[in-house]
Design an enzyme around this catalytic site. Structure first.
Site, short mmCIF file in Angstrom:
data_model
loop_
_atom_site.label_atom_id
_atom_site.label_comp_id
_atom_site.label_asym_id
_atom_site.label_seq_id
_atom_site.Cartn_x
_atom_site.Cartn_y
_atom_site.Cartn_z
CG HIS A 63 -2.08 0.90 1.07
ND1 HIS A 63 -2.03 2.26 1.30
CD2 HIS A 63 -3.33 0.63 0.63
CE1 HIS A 63 -3.21 2.77 1.03
NE2 HIS A 63 -4.02 1.82 0.61
CG ASP A 84 -8.67 -4.97 -2.54
OD1 ASP A 84 -9.85 -4.89 -2.18
OD2 ASP A 84 -8.13 -4.18 -3.33
N1 ACO Z 1 4.03 -7.56 -4.21
C1 ACO Z 1 5.36 -7.53 -4.35
N2 ACO Z 1 6.10 -6.41 -4.26
C2 ACO Z 1 5.45 -5.27 -4.02
C3 ACO Z 1 4.05 -5.23 -3.84
C4 ACO Z 1 3.34 -6.43 -3.95
N3 ACO Z 1 2.03 -6.46 -3.81
N4 ACO Z 1 3.67 -3.96 -3.61
C5 ACO Z 1 4.78 -3.23 -3.64
N5 ACO Z 1 5.84 -4.02 -3.89
C6 ACO Z 1 7.25 -3.58 -4.01
C7 ACO Z 1 7.48 -3.04 -5.41
O1 ACO Z 1 7.91 -4.06 -6.30
C8 ACO Z 1 8.55 -2.02 -5.16
O2 ACO Z 1 9.78 -2.70 -4.94
P1 ACO Z 1 11.17 -2.04 -5.40
O3 ACO Z 1 11.29 -0.77 -4.62
O4 ACO Z 1 12.16 -3.07 -5.04
O5 ACO Z 1 11.03 -1.81 -6.88
C9 ACO Z 1 8.13 -1.41 -3.82
O6 ACO Z 1 7.43 -2.45 -3.13
C10 ACO Z 1 7.26 -0.18 -3.95
O7 ACO Z 1 6.12 -0.57 -4.73
P2 ACO Z 1 5.28 0.40 -5.65
O8 ACO Z 1 4.49 -0.39 -6.62
O9 ACO Z 1 6.20 1.46 -6.19
O10 ACO Z 1 4.34 1.05 -4.58
P3 ACO Z 1 3.12 1.97 -4.89
O11 ACO Z 1 2.89 2.76 -3.66
O12 ACO Z 1 3.31 2.71 -6.16
O13 ACO Z 1 1.91 0.94 -5.16
C11 ACO Z 1 0.20 -0.61 -4.75
C12 ACO Z 1 0.99 0.58 -4.20
C13 ACO Z 1 -0.35 -0.26 -6.14
C14 ACO Z 1 -0.99 -0.88 -3.84
C15 ACO Z 1 1.14 -1.84 -4.83
O14 ACO Z 1 1.54 -2.20 -3.53
C16 ACO Z 1 0.51 -3.01 -5.55
O15 ACO Z 1 0.56 -3.07 -6.78
N6 ACO Z 1 -0.14 -3.97 -4.79
C17 ACO Z 1 -0.82 -5.08 -5.40
C18 ACO Z 1 -2.20 -4.64 -5.90
C19 ACO Z 1 -3.17 -4.40 -4.75
O16 ACO Z 1 -3.28 -5.20 -3.83
N7 ACO Z 1 -3.90 -3.27 -4.86
C20 ACO Z 1 -4.91 -2.91 -3.87
C21 ACO Z 1 -4.45 -1.73 -3.08
S1 ACO Z 1 -5.60 -1.31 -1.83
C22 ACO Z 1 -6.88 -0.63 -2.67
O17 ACO Z 1 -6.75 0.01 -3.67
C23 ACO Z 1 -8.15 -0.87 -2.15
#
Ligand code: ACO
Length: 379
Positions: A261, A315
């Site tokens: 998140h 989620d």
């Molecule tokens: N699985 C694995 N690695 C992850 C995950 C994940 N679910 N989420 C973040 N990371 C890692 C990224 O790969 C990144 O790693 P790095 O720095 O080594 O490249 C780091 O954590 C930062 O991740 P970002 O994607 O840049 O974080 P951002 O804040 O942009 O995205 C998000 C947040 C979209 C929720 C992301 O965590 C994600 O894609 N999660 C999976 C989808 C999900 O569950 N969405 C629901 C969110 S809650 C809602 O909307 C109700």
């Protein structure tokens, strides 16, 4: 060339002052108008929570009764809106049907003057009241069934269940749905809320505002993640596969759905409440294998990703709860929208109080002063 610093995804960039909700992402705290979401999920109901979000304070008994009464009396949808739903492909995702129907509502209920507080409030009531009817109607229609009319003797959660299945939920199931609606009702400046505020800042009508927010919610990085969690658990199949699956996902830098998140660096408090609710549902309905898989996954990923602040979000458990209630997977995100409309509308009203159209900057990285070569001279 522009020298402005770019913050991808607007991370940490404030885009508005807001008094609707507050997150402390380090301490797993989420408050709606100052009240902890855990308290609301156990003590309140969706109608009261919506009023709190919209108006800023808890209602008096009379205010709640009036608000509830207005919602109950605006649940029906026009037969031409039902016709519109009938004309959509039955294989289409219900989120797209919901978005189309809400956009069309702007034609049935012209609300172009957003400076008119009375007309804005009528739109608020219509949107909160009618979204469940639209979702349930499309669900019935796509299976060749006639929509079930809303019942004004049932509350918001109970009536939605009724319109889906033509049966009343048990008190325990009704409470679980109601709590899920409360937990999803609002969440600060997330993508769909921002999208709604951007659209609202142009003084577009409220139906267009909410249809923009619904469209933004469809994506798998936002509301669409709850469906993907179940696909992922289906792929993993057994507890014995969890560790290897997680290792493979991490090695191949695959996003694990339901984890991570932008704001929470610990377990999302809504996921904790949902897990408690899940346990209640399973006490009656039996514990599904997907829940045991999810619990094991949370344990394994806490070892592997916990130190990076990647923890379960709302989620992760919501889909498992909905599935146990017999709700089809592609209705998970529409249910999210049925709840979040209260938050979107609260932000819309807040935006209008002190509006300035959103018009951010860009960092231009393209060519400048390029030469136009006439078509005849190009190969
Ligand atoms: N699985 C694995 N690695 C992850 C995950 C994940 N679910 N989420 C973040 N990371 C890692 C990224 O790969 C990144 O790693 P790095 O720095 O080594 O490249 C780091 O954590 C930062 O991740 P970002 O994607 O840049 O974080 P951002 O804040 O942009 O995205 C998000 C947040 C979209 C929720 C992301 O965590 C994600 O894609 N999660 C999976 C989808 C999900 O569950 N969405 C629901 C969110 S809650 C809602 O909307 C109700």
């Amino acid at each position: 060339m522009s020298q402005i610093e770019l913050r991808p995804g607007l991370a940490d960039v404030p885009v508005a002052e807001s008094a609707v909700s507050y997150i402390d992402g380090k301490n797993a705290r989420l408050e709606y108008r100052g009240i902890a979401v855990e308290t609301l999920a156990t003590e309140s109901c969706f109608e009261e929570t919506s009023y709190l979000l919209l108006k800023g304070d808890l209602p008096t008994q009379k205010q709640l009764a009036d608000f509830d009464d207005q919602l109950r009396h605006h649940r029906r949808i026009k037969f031409r809106l039902v016709d519109l739903l009938k004309s959509l492909p039955e294989t289409g995702h219900p989120m797209y049907a919901l978005q189309a129907a809400v956009a069309a509502m702007g034609m049935f209920y012209p609300a172009r003057d957003v400076t008119n507080a009375q007309s804005n409030w009528e739109s608020v009531i219509r949107l909160i009241a009618k979204l469940p009817t639209v979702v349930a109607a499309f669900h019935r229609i796509r299976h060749g069934d006639e929509p079930i009319k809303p019942r004004d003797d049932l509350d918001h959660a109970g009536n939605f269940f009724w319109m889906l299945f033509e049966k009343e939920p048990s008190p325990a199931v009704r409470k679980v749905i109601d709590a899920c609606l409360i937990l999803h009702a609002e969440h600060t400046m997330n993508a769909s809320t921002f999208s709604g505020r951007v659209t609202g800042s142009t003084l577009a009508n409220p139906y267009t505002v909410i249809s923009a927010a619904i469209g933004t919610l469809t994506g798998p990085l936002h509301g669409g993640a709850n469906e993907e969690v179940l696909d992922m658990l289906g792929e993993i199949q057994t507890i014995g596969n969890v560790r290897a699956w997680c290792d493979d996902a991490i090695t191949n830098k695959k996003k694990i759905m339901g984890f991570g998140h932008r704001v929470y660096k610990v377990k999302d408090p809504r996921a904790t409440v949902l897990q408690t609710l899940a346990e209640c549902v399973f006490a009656d309905a039996g514990r599904p294998a997907s829940y045991d898989l999810a619990v094991e996954m949370e344990k394994v990923l806490a070892e592997k990703l916990g130190s990076k602040g990647i923890c379960p979000n709302v989620d992760f458990y919501s889909g498992i709860v909905y599935k146990a209630l017999g709700i089809p997977m592609d209705l998970f995100t529409p249910i999210f929208a049925i709840a979040r409309v209260a938050g979107w509308l609260s932000h819309w009203l807040e935006q209008l109080q002190n509006n300035r159209i959103y018009r951010p900057e860009q960092v231009y990285v393209g060519k400048t002063s390029a030469v136009y070569v006439p078509l005849a001279k190009r190969p």
